[in-house]
Design an enzyme around this catalytic site. Structure first.
Site, PDB file in Angstrom:
ATOM      1  CD  GLU A 264      -3.245  -0.572   2.077  1.00  0.00           C
ATOM      2  OE1 GLU A 264      -2.965   0.016   3.135  1.00  0.00           O
ATOM      3  OE2 GLU A 264      -4.399  -0.961   1.813  1.00  0.00           O
ATOM      4  CG  HIS A 285      10.084 -29.064  -0.316  1.00  0.00           C
ATOM      5  ND1 HIS A 285      10.825 -30.191  -0.581  1.00  0.00           N
ATOM      6  CD2 HIS A 285      10.633 -28.494   0.788  1.00  0.00           C
ATOM      7  CE1 HIS A 285      11.770 -30.313   0.346  1.00  0.00           C
ATOM      8  NE2 HIS A 285      11.679 -29.300   1.187  1.00  0.00           N
ATOM      9  CE  LYS A 385     -11.791   0.817   1.427  1.00  0.00           C
ATOM     10  NZ  LYS A 385     -11.305   1.716   2.470  1.00  0.00           N
TER      11      LYS A 385
HETATM   12  O1  PA5 Z   1      -3.414   1.070   5.826  1.00  0.00           O
HETATM   13  C1  PA5 Z   1      -4.502   1.544   5.550  1.00  0.00           C
HETATM   14  O2  PA5 Z   1      -4.734   2.764   5.622  1.00  0.00           O
HETATM   15  C2  PA5 Z   1      -5.649   0.642   5.125  1.00  0.00           C
HETATM   16  O3  PA5 Z   1      -5.235  -0.675   4.993  1.00  0.00           O
HETATM   17  C3  PA5 Z   1      -6.777   0.722   6.161  1.00  0.00           C
HETATM   18  O4  PA5 Z   1      -6.270   0.397   7.431  1.00  0.00           O
HETATM   19  C4  PA5 Z   1      -7.916  -0.251   5.829  1.00  0.00           C
HETATM   20  O5  PA5 Z   1      -8.436   0.035   4.559  1.00  0.00           O
HETATM   21  C5  PA5 Z   1      -9.036  -0.134   6.862  1.00  0.00           C
HETATM   22  O6  PA5 Z   1      -9.449   1.183   7.003  1.00  0.00           O
HETATM   23  P1  PA5 Z   1     -10.284   1.677   8.242  1.00  0.00           P
HETATM   24  O7  PA5 Z   1      -9.435   1.620   9.462  1.00  0.00           O
HETATM   25  O8  PA5 Z   1     -10.680   3.082   7.909  1.00  0.00           O
HETATM   26  O9  PA5 Z   1     -11.478   0.778   8.378  1.00  0.00           O
END
Ligand code: PA5
Length: 393
Positions: A264, A285, A385
């Site tokens: 990310e 393996h 999303k």
């Molecule tokens: O690292 C990040 O920002 C994302 O992976 C969020 O943690 C994830 O999408 C969950 O978001 P939220 O805490 O708003 O539910």
């Protein structure tokens, strides 16, 4: 913690490239120090005593804790929980991690199980709008509502969310639920030292040790930058996949956490190194064939643990055997033109893994800046999303 970006690397790295990226140190350090999402560099942990109080209260009336969250609001706690839980001995107070799937079979079983026990729920979402988290929490809350009256429910729900905005914060204000915050200036995947992770982890380890290690890791700026430079240079040489390798099965989720952190942070604007992971010796393996002999797009980071519990088999300490295998694999892969980085830890403890984790936050942030991208957003995640929202509302 010892980082080795030299021994198995010198024959691969190009000194001009390395110099080019090393020369960006001041700029990169400055960018991070001025970033508005850098709260994880100096997190306020003054809420720790509150965490321990709420934990004790939960322990007094519940038989398990259900943690509902996904992505950065899930993986850190899950990673540490798995690493510091026994393999076979069942915990007297299990922590169940839910909210990472929309599987109806899973949900049905979970809800049926929760009907049968006293439990508390910790819902974790910074935005408060994440669909998986919201649906799971809604279903679990209905189970609680069948079991307890509205006053009792307040002792069974703990909300971790934004300090002021979002649906979960509104619910806390309206219903009077117990709550913790995820600060504005700390994004999900960098939130290890917030209540999002420290509250669930207070049920299985000494969070103060984790915090001490985390603070130590933040001191490893030079080492973290060398690692980032090494990764960035390897990328320019066509090594676009980083394979994180462990020899300990209970590191599985820790490597998932690393994959999320780098995936990310770095994978945007058509750039970035693809993080993958393997557990050895199991994966030797299967994918081991590809690493040794396949497309040369991979470099690896091996985690090496010096001291583990001893277990003698046929006159040999099994951990020593494991380490010999690890060294042999590194040599074999280097001979197959796979560059290898080695991170050695003396032991696995909340402190050492806390240190490793904040070190990796630095590596991820520095790497992001070396790719000229923002290390703290995740615009790609928003695309799916939005499409789901268009279809489901
Ligand atoms: O690292 C990040 O920002 C994302 O992976 C969020 O943690 C994830 O999408 C969950 O978001 P939220 O805490 O708003 O539910």
């Amino acid at each position: 913690m010892k980082l080795d970006v030299c021994t198995y690397m010198s024959k691969f790295l190009d000194s001009d490239l390395v110099t080019k990226y090393l020369n960006r140190k001041e700029e990169v350090f400055q960018k991070l120090s001025q970033a508005n999402m850098n709260g994880w560099l100096n997190p306020d942990v003054s809420f720790c005593d509150d965490i321990l109080k709420v934990r004790n209260q939960v322990l007094s009336h519940s038989k398990c804790l259900v943690v509902v969250g996904i992505g950065g609001s899930f993986l850190g706690a899950k990673a540490f929980y798995e690493m510091f839980s026994p393999y076979f001995k069942k915990s007297s107070f299990p922590v169940i991690f839910a909210g990472t799937t929309l599987s109806s079979n899973y949900m049905k079983e979970l809800l049926e199980y929760l009907e049968t026990i006293d439990f508390s729920v910790n819902v974790i979402s910074k935005s408060g709008t994440t669909r998986e988290t919201a649906l799971t929490y809604c279903a679990i809350k209905k189970v609680l509502e069948k079991k307890y009256n509205s006053e009792e429910i307040k002792r069974h729900i703990i909300v971790t969310t934004d300090p002021v905005k979002g649906t979960l914060r509104d619910e806390v204000n309206k219903e009077g639920y117990q709550s913790f915050i995820i600060p504005d200036n700390i994004g999900g995947r960098y939130s290890l030292l917030t209540a999002a992770h420290l509250f669930p982890l207070s049920f299985c380890l000494d969070i103060k040790e984790l915090i001490s290690g985390y603070r130590e890791g933040l001191g490893l700026k030079e080492e973290a930058f060398s690692y980032a430079v090494c990764r960035r240079s390897l990328y320019d040489l066509g090594k676009v996949v980083e394979n994180f390798v462990t020899y300990e099965n209970n590191w599985y989720y820790y490597l998932e956490w690393l994959k999320q952190l780098f995936g990310e942070t770095e994978g945007k604007s058509g750039k970035g190194i693809l993080p993958i992971s393997m557990i050895h010796t199991r994966d030797l393996h299967s994918l081991g064939q590809f690493v040794q002999d396949g497309n040369k797009i991979i470099y690896e980071t091996f985690f090496k643990i010096k001291n583990m519990n001893s277990c003698n088999i046929e006159g040999k300490d099994l951990h020593e055997v494991n380490l010999v295998v690890e060294d042999s694999v590194i040599s074999a892969h280097v001979s197959g033109n796979v560059p290898c980085i080695v991170i050695e830890l003396d032991e696995v403890s909340p402190r050492s893994i806390g240190q490793l984790s904040s070190f990796y936050f630095l590596v991820a942030a520095y790497s992001g800046y070396l790719f000229d991208i923002n290390p703290f957003d995740q615009p790609g995640v928003e695309v799916y999303k939005a499409e789901v929202k268009r279809r489901l509302g």
